[in-house]
Structures are given as structure tokens and as C-alpha cells.
Scaffold this active site. Structure first.
Site, PDB file in Angstrom:
ATOM      1  N   LYS A  16       0.816  -1.213   0.000  1.00 25.58           N
ATOM      2  CA  LYS A  16       0.000   0.000   0.000  1.00 25.58           C
ATOM      3  C   LYS A  16       0.851   1.265   0.000  1.00 25.58           C
ATOM      4  CE  LYS A  16      -2.685  -0.361   3.579  1.00 25.58           C
ATOM      5  NZ  LYS A  16      -2.228  -1.589   4.243  1.00 25.58           N
ATOM      6  N   ARG A  91      -9.520   1.452  10.070  1.00 28.28           N
ATOM      7  CA  ARG A  91      -9.111   0.055  10.161  1.00 28.28           C
ATOM      8  C   ARG A  91     -10.226  -0.830  10.689  1.00 28.28           C
ATOM      9  NH1 ARG A  91      -3.321  -0.861  10.180  1.00 28.28           N
ATOM     10  NH2 ARG A  91      -2.257   1.084  10.582  1.00 28.28           N
ATOM     11  N   ARG A 130      12.211  -9.702   5.167  1.00 30.79           N
ATOM     12  CA  ARG A 130      12.790  -8.364   5.225  1.00 30.79           C
ATOM     13  C   ARG A 130      13.884  -8.275   6.281  1.00 30.79           C
ATOM     14  NH1 ARG A 130       8.260  -3.800   4.444  1.00 30.79           N
ATOM     15  NH2 ARG A 130       8.624  -3.333   6.629  1.00 30.79           N
ATOM     16  N   ARG A 163      13.136  -6.870  12.057  1.00 32.44           N
ATOM     17  CA  ARG A 163      12.316  -6.117  13.003  1.00 32.44           C
ATOM     18  C   ARG A 163      11.257  -7.041  13.599  1.00 32.44           C
ATOM     19  NH1 ARG A 163       9.492  -1.238  10.553  1.00 32.44           N
ATOM     20  NH2 ARG A 163       8.424  -3.009   9.684  1.00 32.44           N
ATOM     21  N   ARG A 174      -0.689 -10.056  12.792  1.00 34.70           N
ATOM     22  CA  ARG A 174      -1.184  -8.854  12.092  1.00 34.70           C
ATOM     23  C   ARG A 174      -2.212  -9.237  11.032  1.00 34.70           C
ATOM     24  NH1 ARG A 174       4.131  -6.199   9.929  1.00 34.70           N
ATOM     25  NH2 ARG A 174       2.827  -4.486   9.225  1.00 34.70           N
TER      26      ARG A 174
END
Ligand SMILES: [Zn+2]
Length: 226
Positions: A16, A91, A130, A163, A174
Site C-alpha cells: 500500500k 481500520r 525483510r 524487526r 497482524r
């Protein structure tokens, strides 16, 4: 061009933010990512920013009603006269209701909701691969963009870390939150469009798989007649 008041929806890791940057450049609109505008409000030390900061300093979530006012205060600025791209709010359905009412009070309405979709396994692969350099935050991906020396930044040699937000179990959580709270917004807006096509935003879904360029082309095509 009439107003383009756009909400971006999609799971974490669907791209996004990347697409938003391209859309705002193309349409010449301000980009309101919730975290950014909240930080900006706090930095400006406006009454609203101070109010939000009290919650943040206590480690509490900023309540929907306050967050909504932070968003709407931006939308009401001259910079957003021709529209905006909103990312990260709403959200939840209660947030969407709050936003709808607040926009109504401004005499504005949402033009479009763009859902950038990607399957869970793809999102997990993108996010959990990542790695970020400890010193400067340079970003790598173990599969798509690996560093020359495994575990170290090409640019400054500092160690690469994962992270907490990108750890597989966190990404899974999530995604669960997204599925339970945010994904239902697609139906919420679609139902609204059915009941009240004149005032409701159009809902467009695009495939978030493939290259950044391909996805941008899809997004622009999906929004062409909005
Ligand atoms: Zn680095």
C-alpha cells in the site's frame, strides 16, 4: 478533475505504501498515512496534537474519535481540496462510521476505496524475509534483494536485523487482526454502495501480486473512471 477522496485498504505487506507514493505523485494529492499525520500533529503541538500525545505518552492507543479528528483536520486543509489518499484509517467498521460522519459534516464524501489484495502466504514471504540494517535502516530481502555478504549491509557494513514487526509469528497475528477487523470494511463499503450509490464510494479490488509497475498500472486503471 473532480475530487478524488481515496482510501487504501489491504493486508500488511500488500504494498500500500509503495503504491500510495505513486498514486499521490500521479494525481498530485496529499498522502495521509495515519502514523505520519499523527506524528505531525504531535510535532505541531496543536491542541489536537497535545491531546493525542497524552495517550501516546501513557502507552495507550489514540482513541478512534481523536484519530478521526486528526485525519479530518488534514482533509479540511486547502492542500486536500482536490482530494487525498488515506492509508491506515479506517481500520475498523466503527472508525469507518466515525469518518463517514465527520466527512459529512465537512460536506465531503469518499470517492473510492481501493483494495490492494495479496494472499497470506505471499505477505508472510515478503515481510518475514525483510532485513533492516541496524545503523541506517537500509532495507533488504533475503530472497528478492539479498545483500552481497549475508547478514551485513552493503552500504555501511552494519549488521542486518529482522524487526519484531516482520517476524513470522507477528506477521501472522497482524494478518489475523486484519482479517477480523479491517477486511470486513470491503463488504461494509460495498453494501453502502449498493444501498446508496450516490453518496457511497466505489469499491475497487486489484491484485497486489507482480511488479510494482504492474500493480500501479492496475491501480490507475481501476481508478480511471472515479
Ligand atoms: Zn546500511
Amino acid at each position: 478533475m473532480s475530487e478524488l477522496n481515496l482510501i487504501l485498504l489491504g493486508p500488511p505487506g500488500a504494498g500500500k505504501g509503495t503504491q500510495a507514493e505513486r498514486l499521490v505523485a500521479d494525481f498530485d494529492l496529499p498522502y495521509y498515512a495515519t502514523g505520519d499525520i499523527l506524528r505531525a500533529a504531535v510535532k505541531e503541538e496543536s491542541e489536537l496534537g497535545k491531546e493525542a500525545k497524552e495517550y501516546m505518552d501513557r502507552g495507550d492507543l489514540v482513541p478512534d474519535e481523536v484519530m478521526c479528528r486528526v485525519v479530518v483536520e488534514r482533509i479540511d486543509r486547502p492542500e486536500a481540496r482536490d482530494g487525498f489518499v488515506l492509508d491506515g484509517f479506517p481500520r475498523t467498521i466503527p472508525q469507518a462510521e466515525e469518518l463517514g460522519e465527520a466527512l459529512d459534516n465537512l460536506g465531503r464524501h469518499l470517492t473510492a476505496v481501493l483494495l490492494i489484495d495479496a494472499p497470506d502466504e505471499e505477505v508472510i514471504r515478503r515481510l518475514s524475509g525483510r532485513r533492516v540494517c541496524k545503523d541506517k535502516g537500509h532495507v533488504y530481502h533475503v530472497d528478492f534483494d539479498p545483500p552481497k555478504n549475508e547478514g551485513f549491509c552493503d552500504q555501511d557494513g552494519s549488521p542486518l536485523i529482522q524487526r519484531d514487526d516482520d517476524k513470522e509469528e507477528t506477521v501472522g497475528k497482524r494478518l489475523e487482526v486484519y482479517a477480523a477487523q479491517t477486511r470486513p470494511l470491503v463488504e461494509y463499503y460495498a453494501n453502502w454502495a449498493k444501498a446508496d450509490p450516490k453518496n457511497a464510494p466505489v469499491v475497487r479490488r486489484i491484485d497486489g501480486m507482480g511488479s510494482v509497475e504492474d500493480i500501479t498500472a492496475r491501480a490507475l486503471a481501476a481508478l480511471a473512471d472515479c
